[in-house]
Design an enzyme around this catalytic site. Structure first.
Site, PDB file in Angstrom:
ATOM      1  N   ASP A   1       2.108  -0.465  -6.024  1.00 53.65           N
ATOM      2  CA  ASP A   1       2.654  -0.227  -7.358  1.00 53.65           C
ATOM      3  C   ASP A   1       3.415   1.094  -7.471  1.00 53.65           C
ATOM      4  O   ASP A   1       4.085   1.343  -8.460  1.00 53.65           O
ATOM      5  CB  ASP A   1       1.572  -0.350  -8.452  1.00 53.65           C
ATOM      6  CG  ASP A   1       0.394   0.579  -8.249  1.00 53.65           C
ATOM      7  OD1 ASP A   1       0.383   1.329  -7.254  1.00 53.65           O
ATOM      8  OD2 ASP A   1      -0.535   0.546  -9.084  1.00 53.65           O
ATOM      9  N   ARG A   2       3.313   1.950  -6.463  1.00 57.03           N
ATOM     10  CA  ARG A   2       4.050   3.226  -6.513  1.00 57.03           C
ATOM     11  C   ARG A   2       5.292   3.174  -5.644  1.00 57.03           C
ATOM     12  O   ARG A   2       5.389   2.364  -4.728  1.00 57.03           O
ATOM     13  CB  ARG A   2       3.174   4.371  -6.001  1.00 57.03           C
ATOM     14  CG  ARG A   2       1.979   4.636  -6.863  1.00 57.03           C
ATOM     15  CD  ARG A   2       1.260   5.885  -6.398  1.00 57.03           C
ATOM     16  NE  ARG A   2       0.134   6.142  -7.278  1.00 57.03           N
ATOM     17  CZ  ARG A   2      -0.441   7.323  -7.446  1.00 57.03           C
ATOM     18  NH1 ARG A   2      -0.001   8.368  -6.753  1.00 57.03           N
ATOM     19  NH2 ARG A   2      -1.444   7.476  -8.262  1.00 57.03           N
TER      20      ARG A   2
ATOM     21  N   LYS B   1       2.891  -0.946 -12.883  1.00 54.03           N
ATOM     22  CA  LYS B   1       4.031  -0.324 -12.247  1.00 54.03           C
ATOM     23  C   LYS B   1       4.317  -1.087 -10.956  1.00 54.03           C
ATOM     24  O   LYS B   1       3.459  -1.799 -10.457  1.00 54.03           O
ATOM     25  CB  LYS B   1       3.776   1.162 -11.996  1.00 54.03           C
ATOM     26  CG  LYS B   1       2.528   1.512 -11.215  1.00 54.03           C
ATOM     27  CD  LYS B   1       2.312   3.025 -11.287  1.00 54.03           C
ATOM     28  CE  LYS B   1       1.191   3.486 -10.372  1.00 54.03           C
ATOM     29  NZ  LYS B   1      -0.127   3.439 -11.028  1.00 54.03           N
TER      30      LYS B   1
ATOM     31  N   ASP C   1      -1.533  -0.202  -2.767  1.00 53.62           N
ATOM     32  CA  ASP C   1      -1.513  -1.488  -3.461  1.00 53.62           C
ATOM     33  C   ASP C   1      -0.134  -1.889  -3.961  1.00 53.62           C
ATOM     34  O   ASP C   1      -0.003  -2.861  -4.701  1.00 53.62           O
ATOM     35  CB  ASP C   1      -2.519  -1.479  -4.612  1.00 53.62           C
ATOM     36  CG  ASP C   1      -2.185  -0.423  -5.666  1.00 53.62           C
ATOM     37  OD1 ASP C   1      -1.598   0.602  -5.301  1.00 53.62           O
ATOM     38  OD2 ASP C   1      -2.522  -0.634  -6.849  1.00 53.62           O
TER      39      ASP C   1
ATOM     40  N   ASP D   1       2.799   2.602  -1.998  1.00 54.13           N
ATOM     41  CA  ASP D   1       1.419   3.046  -1.771  1.00 54.13           C
ATOM     42  C   ASP D   1       0.497   1.906  -1.340  1.00 54.13           C
ATOM     43  O   ASP D   1       0.956   0.789  -1.078  1.00 54.13           O
ATOM     44  CB  ASP D   1       0.869   3.743  -3.029  1.00 54.13           C
ATOM     45  CG  ASP D   1       0.603   2.769  -4.167  1.00 54.13           C
ATOM     46  OD1 ASP D   1       1.276   1.726  -4.224  1.00 54.13           O
ATOM     47  OD2 ASP D   1      -0.288   3.041  -4.990  1.00 54.13           O
TER      48      ASP D   1
ATOM     49  N   SER E   1      -5.820   1.978  -4.524  1.00 53.54           N
ATOM     50  CA  SER E   1      -4.434   2.413  -4.603  1.00 53.54           C
ATOM     51  C   SER E   1      -4.021   3.396  -3.510  1.00 53.54           C
ATOM     52  O   SER E   1      -4.096   3.080  -2.330  1.00 53.54           O
ATOM     53  CB  SER E   1      -4.189   2.979  -5.986  1.00 53.54           C
ATOM     54  OG  SER E   1      -2.836   3.208  -6.162  1.00 53.54           O
ATOM     55  N   HIS E   2      -3.672   4.617  -3.928  1.00 55.26           N
ATOM     56  CA  HIS E   2      -3.140   5.596  -2.989  1.00 55.26           C
ATOM     57  C   HIS E   2      -4.246   6.327  -2.232  1.00 55.26           C
ATOM     58  O   HIS E   2      -3.953   7.160  -1.385  1.00 55.26           O
ATOM     59  CB  HIS E   2      -2.293   6.608  -3.750  1.00 55.26           C
ATOM     60  CG  HIS E   2      -3.072   7.270  -4.847  1.00 55.26           C
ATOM     61  ND1 HIS E   2      -3.414   6.603  -5.993  1.00 55.26           N
ATOM     62  CD2 HIS E   2      -3.606   8.502  -4.957  1.00 55.26           C
ATOM     63  CE1 HIS E   2      -4.112   7.398  -6.769  1.00 55.26           C
ATOM     64  NE2 HIS E   2      -4.246   8.564  -6.166  1.00 55.26           N
TER      65      HIS E   2
HETATM   66  C1  VG1 Z   1      -3.260   8.902 -11.037  1.00 55.97           C
HETATM   67  C2  VG1 Z   1      -1.911   9.233 -11.629  1.00 55.97           C
HETATM   68  C3  VG1 Z   1      -1.596   8.286 -12.770  1.00 55.97           C
HETATM   69  C4  VG1 Z   1      -1.683   6.842 -12.276  1.00 55.97           C
HETATM   70  C5  VG1 Z   1      -3.037   6.597 -11.648  1.00 55.97           C
HETATM   71  C6  VG1 Z   1      -3.168   5.219 -11.040  1.00 55.97           C
HETATM   72  O1  VG1 Z   1      -4.267   9.081 -12.003  1.00 55.97           O
HETATM   73  O2  VG1 Z   1      -1.860  10.552 -12.067  1.00 55.97           O
HETATM   74  O3  VG1 Z   1      -0.330   8.578 -13.276  1.00 55.97           O
HETATM   75  O4  VG1 Z   1      -1.477   5.944 -13.317  1.00 55.97           O
HETATM   76  O5  VG1 Z   1      -3.275   7.542 -10.607  1.00 55.97           O
HETATM   77  O6  VG1 Z   1      -2.189   4.990 -10.068  1.00 55.97           O
HETATM   78  P1  VG1 Z   1      -5.170  10.418 -12.078  1.00 55.97           P
HETATM   79  O7  VG1 Z   1      -6.142  10.159 -13.183  1.00 55.97           O
HETATM   80  O8  VG1 Z   1      -5.795  10.582 -10.726  1.00 55.97           O
HETATM   81  O9  VG1 Z   1      -4.234  11.538 -12.365  1.00 55.97           O
HETATM   82  V1  VG1 Z   1      -2.551   4.047  -8.724  1.00 55.97           V
HETATM   83  O10 VG1 Z   1      -1.130   3.733  -7.877  1.00 55.97           O
HETATM   84  O11 VG1 Z   1      -3.771   4.958  -8.078  1.00 55.97           O
HETATM   85  O12 VG1 Z   1      -3.210   2.643  -9.404  1.00 55.97           O
HETATM   86 CO    CO Z   2      -1.247   2.240  -6.622  1.00 61.30          CO
END
Ligand code: VG1
Ligand code: CO
Length: 543
Positions: free
Chosen positions: A281-282, A376, A279, A277, A113-114
């Site tokens: 989804d953000r 998302k 992938d 981001d 992801s990010h």
């Molecule tokens: C983070 C965010 C959470 C989100 C998750 C996955 O998790 O706070 O809200 O759902 O990333 O998003 P954490 O446990 O690091 O707080 V993504 O776009 O990384 O799939």
């Molecule tokens: Co993501």
């Protein structure tokens, strides 16, 4: 088909976090590491025999290799078909859509992801169920169990297939359909939003800047914004997905999408700016000189979704993660909608959406989406905003000001303390836990604590209980401090401190959030004892 059964041993630490298993790429590239976990996925879901899966990822370093391994393992485990995005690429929301559209048995998504990508950065893998949503905790627990007792995995011994070629290929006895990763997703967006109205607004002069951050949304945004909606070529910047995201940190927030922020706060700014981001989804939404916090974006969408054709009949209900601000609750109350509070992570929204209880969900971490998929969805949020702008014929700043006047403003910020020693971060929270019982009634900086607890969620649909989902301290006026440790990092611990304060208006609606939140920030420092525990009080990232 030539199936090898390879002897292996459990590898420590294959525990899925907030969103799948995330580790350093080098860890994933170790002998048997990926294979063990993929076998654990198949074992956890009752095997792969006779099943169809969607496979794809965000294109980060090792994505291409991992897809080939997964396909050979799916074939050896008896899967009949895999649907794969061309080049092994699929955004997370597009993968969720394809799982649902093709009525498959689930999908394997490769992404961290990010988190940055590259040989020395992060990689990740997760399984989504046949509803298109991330595996629930009961299933990820079975994955960990399977990984912890892994003794052998099955893999087809064969050559790589050419994932650049659309059409049907064979991996052993399993057929692999390589598809255009964008087309079905873009078609879905056309069913939800008024493309004619958005196209007319763009033709009429609304200028857009979309920053794909060299990640997976580039091709999706080019097709939708430029090709289908007529935005000029160049509207989408950083449009070419790269294995290391061009060295960028593909996290769409004011810190990491700084170039976009500079443009949106500079002279002659576009009318609308957005970023996504790694992938896809953000999302981050920005107007000229106007940053829209994700919690506020969720509330504005809840208030205006009926302007988009896919939501013209109104929302079924809304849900937000616990740390997300209560702005959307106020809209839900005004509209008579049910409003649910879930733990952090999109997997907790799935049951509510499947049961038809909610159609809009959001998280403070730049995540917004609806029941069109079970993830998302960054571009969905961008199109929703464009639809709202086109229909209201107002700018972002005006829409925000009107929203705050009507509902009041939930000032909100998240402070992240990264790279902490895990033991120290855990000690901070356990110390806090020990003192929480004495907190109600305590006065700090002139504010009285009304309650202090650890969030526990009971899923209203299947009754499953998730404990230990964040520490929260609530003040008499509804202001809140929430603390939890991140479940997506790959090194050390990250402490997230979420801060919220409500101002009903009409005065005080235009402050800098860090100023408006100053008393809450200082209370969070004092109450957590962070100086003593982690040796600092200044966060690394403020969003
Ligand atoms: C983070 C965010 C959470 C989100 C998750 C996955 O998790 O706070 O809200 O759902 O990333 O998003 P954490 O446990 O690091 O707080 V993504 O776009 O990384 O799939
Ligand atoms: Co993501």
């Amino acid at each position: 088909m030539s199936i090898a059964t390879v002897k292996t041993e459990p590898i420590h630490g294959q525990k899925p976090g907030t969103s799948g298993l995330r580790k350093k790429t080098q860890v994933f590239m170790q002998r048997h590491y990926l294979e063990n976990f993929v076998q654990a996925i198949f074992d956890a879901i009752g095997g792969a025999a006779g099943k169809t899966f969607v496979v794809g990822g965000d294109g980060r370093y090792f994505n291409d290799r991992a897809v080939q391994v997964i396909l050979r393992m799916a074939a050896a485990n008896g899967a009949t078909k895999a649907i794969v995005g061309q080049g092994g690429i699929l955004s997370t929301p597009a993968a969720s859509h394809l799982i649902r559209l093709n009525k498959t048995d689930g999908g394997i998504i490769l992404s961290a992801s990010h988190n940055p990508g590259g040989p020395d950065e992060d990689f990740g893998i997760k399984f989504n169920m046949s509803n298109g949503g991330p595996a629930p905790e009961s299933v990820t627990a079975r994955m960990l169990e399977a990984a912890n007792s892994m003794s052998e995995y099955r893999i087809h011994e064969g050559h790589d297939i050419d994932l650049s070629a659309l059409g049907t290929h064979m991996v052993g006895d399993m057929s692999v359909e390589v598809i255009d990763p964008v087309a079905d997703y873009a078609d879905l967006m056309e069913t939800l939003f008024d493309f004619d109205a958005i196209r007319a607004a763009i033709a009429g002069g609304i200028r857009i800047r979309f920053d794909a951050m060299c990640a997976v949304t580039g091709p999706y945004a080019v097709e939708i914004l430029e090709n289908r909606l007529g935005a000029p070529r160049g509207t989408v910047v950083n449009r070419q997905p790269l294995p290391d995201f061009g060295g960028l940190h593909p996290d769409p927030n004011p810190v990491w999408a700084k170039l976009l922020m500079d443009e949106m706060f500079g002279a002659d700014a576009p009318d609308f700016g957005a970023a996504s981001d790694g992938d896809g989804d953000r999302n981050m939404i920005v107007g000229p000189n106007t940053y829209v916090s994700p919690s506020d974006s969720l509330a504005v969408i809840a208030a205006n979704a009926h302007l988009a054709k896919g939501y013209a009949d109104g929302l079924k209900g809304v849900a937000r993660s616990m740390p997300t601000s209560g702005a959307v609750d106020l809209v839900a109350r005004a509209k008579g909608l049910d409003c649910f509070e879930t733990p952090t992570g999109w997997k907790f929204f799935g049951n509510l959406m499947d049961a038809g209880r909610v159609s809009l969900c959001g998280e403070e971490s730049f995540g917004t989406g609806s029941d069109h998929v079970r993830e998302k969805d960054g571009l969905w949020a961008v199109l929703m905003w464009l639809n709202i702008l086109a229909k209201r014929e107002e700018g972002v700043a005006d829409i925000m000001a009107a929203h705050f006047r009507e509902y009041g403003r939930n000032y909100y910020s998240r402070h992240d303390f990264e790279g902490l020693d895990t033991a120290k971060a855990e000690a901070l929270l356990s110390d806090l836990k020990g003192r929480m019982g004495d907190m109600p009634g305590l006065e700090i900086d002139g504010m009285t604590i009304a309650s202090a607890d650890i969030f526990k969620y009971e899923d209203p649909v299947d009754g499953s209980v998730s404990d230990n989902q964040g520490y929260r301290i609530v003040f008499g006026d509804g202001s809140r401090i929430v603390m939890r440790l991140s479940g997506t990092g790959t090194t050390g611990a990250t402490l997230r401190v979420y801060l919220e304060r409500y101002v009903p208006g009409p005065d005080g609606l235009n402050e800098d959030p860090q100023v408006a939140l100053a008393p809450i920030i200082s209370a969070a420092r004092d109450l957590s004892g962070m100086a003593a525990h982690i040796g600092r009080t200044e966060p690394d990232v403020i969003t």
